[in-house]
Design an enzyme around this catalytic site. Structure first.
Site, PDB file in Angstrom:
ATOM      1  N   HIS A 187      37.391  39.075  38.420  1.00 13.12           N
ATOM      2  CA  HIS A 187      36.116  38.998  38.960  1.00 13.12           C
ATOM      3  C   HIS A 187      36.197  37.770  39.931  1.00 13.12           C
ATOM      4  O   HIS A 187      36.372  36.636  39.762  1.00 13.12           O
ATOM      5  CB  HIS A 187      35.029  38.800  37.879  1.00 13.12           C
ATOM      6  CG  HIS A 187      33.634  38.634  38.331  1.00 13.12           C
ATOM      7  ND1 HIS A 187      32.978  39.762  38.849  1.00 13.12           N
ATOM      8  CD2 HIS A 187      32.807  37.940  38.632  1.00 13.12           C
ATOM      9  CE1 HIS A 187      31.663  39.437  39.361  1.00 13.12           C
ATOM     10  NE2 HIS A 187      31.798  38.189  39.011  1.00 13.12           N
ATOM     11  N   ASP A 222      36.085  45.628  36.866  1.00 13.69           N
ATOM     12  CA  ASP A 222      35.553  44.216  37.075  1.00 13.69           C
ATOM     13  C   ASP A 222      35.036  43.732  35.633  1.00 13.69           C
ATOM     14  O   ASP A 222      34.302  44.280  35.013  1.00 13.69           O
ATOM     15  CB  ASP A 222      34.286  44.332  38.086  1.00 13.69           C
ATOM     16  CG  ASP A 222      33.663  43.014  38.203  1.00 13.69           C
ATOM     17  OD1 ASP A 222      33.051  42.430  37.671  1.00 13.69           O
ATOM     18  OD2 ASP A 222      33.978  42.567  39.523  1.00 13.69           O
ATOM     19  N   SER A 266      30.720  37.723  43.643  1.00 15.34           N
ATOM     20  CA  SER A 266      29.623  38.168  42.523  1.00 15.34           C
ATOM     21  C   SER A 266      27.991  38.156  42.856  1.00 15.34           C
ATOM     22  O   SER A 266      27.944  38.869  43.780  1.00 15.34           O
ATOM     23  CB  SER A 266      30.046  37.090  41.353  1.00 15.34           C
ATOM     24  OG  SER A 266      29.304  37.433  40.215  1.00 15.34           O
TER      25      SER A 266
END
Length: 393
Positions: free
Chosen positions: A338, A271, A175
């Site tokens: 994610h 995502d 991330s």
């Protein structure tokens, strides 16, 4: 009430599930980098940065995985103040142990290529993907913007702890930390010996500059504010900044062509963070028509799925600057998720996501050790039956 026999079996099942969870992960304590404070390399509240380390052993004693945690960004003083007294702004608020699983595991069954490496997870407390460096601290807010200094202090500390003798090293993250591994990739390479094999891995860090569902630009302005607030420009590629300006160079699609170090991208084409925060953020979905879809992709209407398919195409177009060099790898699956490296179920398990009949763990290991090049993009949703699509609360 559960009857006696049923209760007994329930207990056996629960114990079995707990033992499965414990074998798939184990706890590693937190190390505070107190020496960084004197260098001004501090969290948003002025506390020392911190990381978890599980030391390498055997053949992996001189191999290092340095993984940066994610957690979004703060783009102005108000947002950074709101973040300051949480685990994403203060090491005082961080959990003292972290479960190591997936890419961090110390057993070859769960992590065949990296289990015996020194595995470090750096906690995130600066709000800038470890890129900020503003010398002056405003006495009115007392907020230090020092993410880049934290990055350097952590790397210097690990070099002193043996990484200066590294045979292999990988900068990774998920991330906002996956963005760190893109933006800081060549910098990381420059801080290690020339003899070290250095590569970078970005998990769910390829955030694209896309419009919202109502056609407005949201993430572009947000990133420009992050870069301005934190003074991130000096970490970004000078060639990119000269061409596009600092805000746009926070986007991987604009930066990735300038990276010289080998790099691997793991990303879902749908995502879940990007769908919720770039494509359909609250400001573009005031009536909440995307709420159910954002929580669970199976709840999306056909019209919403059409928009998601368009987003996937835009994502794939943004990857074109990545190029075709065998030193660059990618695993772009069509899941609604994610971050897929730090969790055992998506990294390596019997039911893990596959691309070309290959798990993420094998794809990354093959690429790192140059056993096989790996660059695959999945067919569109919902064709991939191996996905672990996230359902959010």
């Amino acid at each position: 009430m559960v009857s006696g026999g049923g209760g007994k079996w329930l207990c056996i099942i629960l114990v079995g599930l707990l033992s499965l969870l414990t074998t798939e992960g184990y706890d590693v304590g937190l190390t505070f980098l107190d020496s960084a404070v004197a260098k001004g390399a501090v969290c948003l509240d002025g506390s020392a940065p911190a990381y978890h380390i599980d030391k390498g052993f055997g053949a992996g004693i001189d191999n290092w995985l340095v993984f940066f945690e994610g957690g979004g960004w703060c783009n102005n003083v108000t947002n950074c103040l709101a973040r300051r007294d949480t685990r994403l702004g203060s090491s005082k608020e961080m959990l003292k142990v972290e479960t190591f699983s997936g890419m961090f595991h110390n057993k070859p069954k769960y992590n065949p290529d990296f289990y015996d490496w020194n595995r470090i997870k750096v906690r995130y407390c600066d709000g800038s993907s470890f890129t900020g460096d503003v010398e002056a601290v405003d006495p009115k807010t007392n907020l230090p913007f020092r993410g880049a200094r934290i990055f350097r202090a952590v790397i210097d500390d690990l070099l002193a702890k043996g990484m200066k003798n590294a045979k292999n090293a990988m900068l990774a993250g998920c991330s906002a930390g996956g963005l760190t591994s893109i933006l800081q990739c060549d910098n990381f390479r420059s801080l290690l010996p020339a003899s070290t094999k250095v590569k970078c891995l970005s998990d769910a860090g390829f955030f694209i500059n896309a419009k919202t569902v109502i056609g407005t630009s949201h993430i572009e302005g947000f990133y420009a504010d992050v870069v301005k607030t934190h003074g991130s420009a000096k970490v970004l590629s000078p060639e990119c900044v000269a061409k596009l300006g600092p805000g746009l160079c926070f986007f991987p699609q604009n930066m990735v062509q300038y990276i010289k170090t080998p790099i691997f991208l793991i990303n879902a084409a749908y995502d879940s963070w990007q769908v919720k925060n770039i494509l359909a953020p609250g400001v573009a979905d005031r009536k909440g028509t995307w709420r159910e879809c954002k929580l669970d992709i199976t709840k999306c209407s056909s019209a919403q799925l059409n928009i998601l398919q368009g987003y996937r195409l835009e994502f794939l177009k943004a990857l074109t600057g990545f190029g075709n060099s065998p030193s660059r790898g990618m695993f772009i699956n069509s899941c609604y998720s994610h971050c897929q490296t730090g969790i055992q179920e998506t990294w390596l398990r019997d039911d893990s996501p596959l691309l070309g009949n290959t798990t993420i763990a094998k794809a990354v290991g093959d690429w790192y050790y140059e056993r096989n090049a790996f660059k695959k993009i999945d067919c569109p949703y919902p064709c991939d039956k191996t996905c672990h699509n996230r359902v959010f609360d």
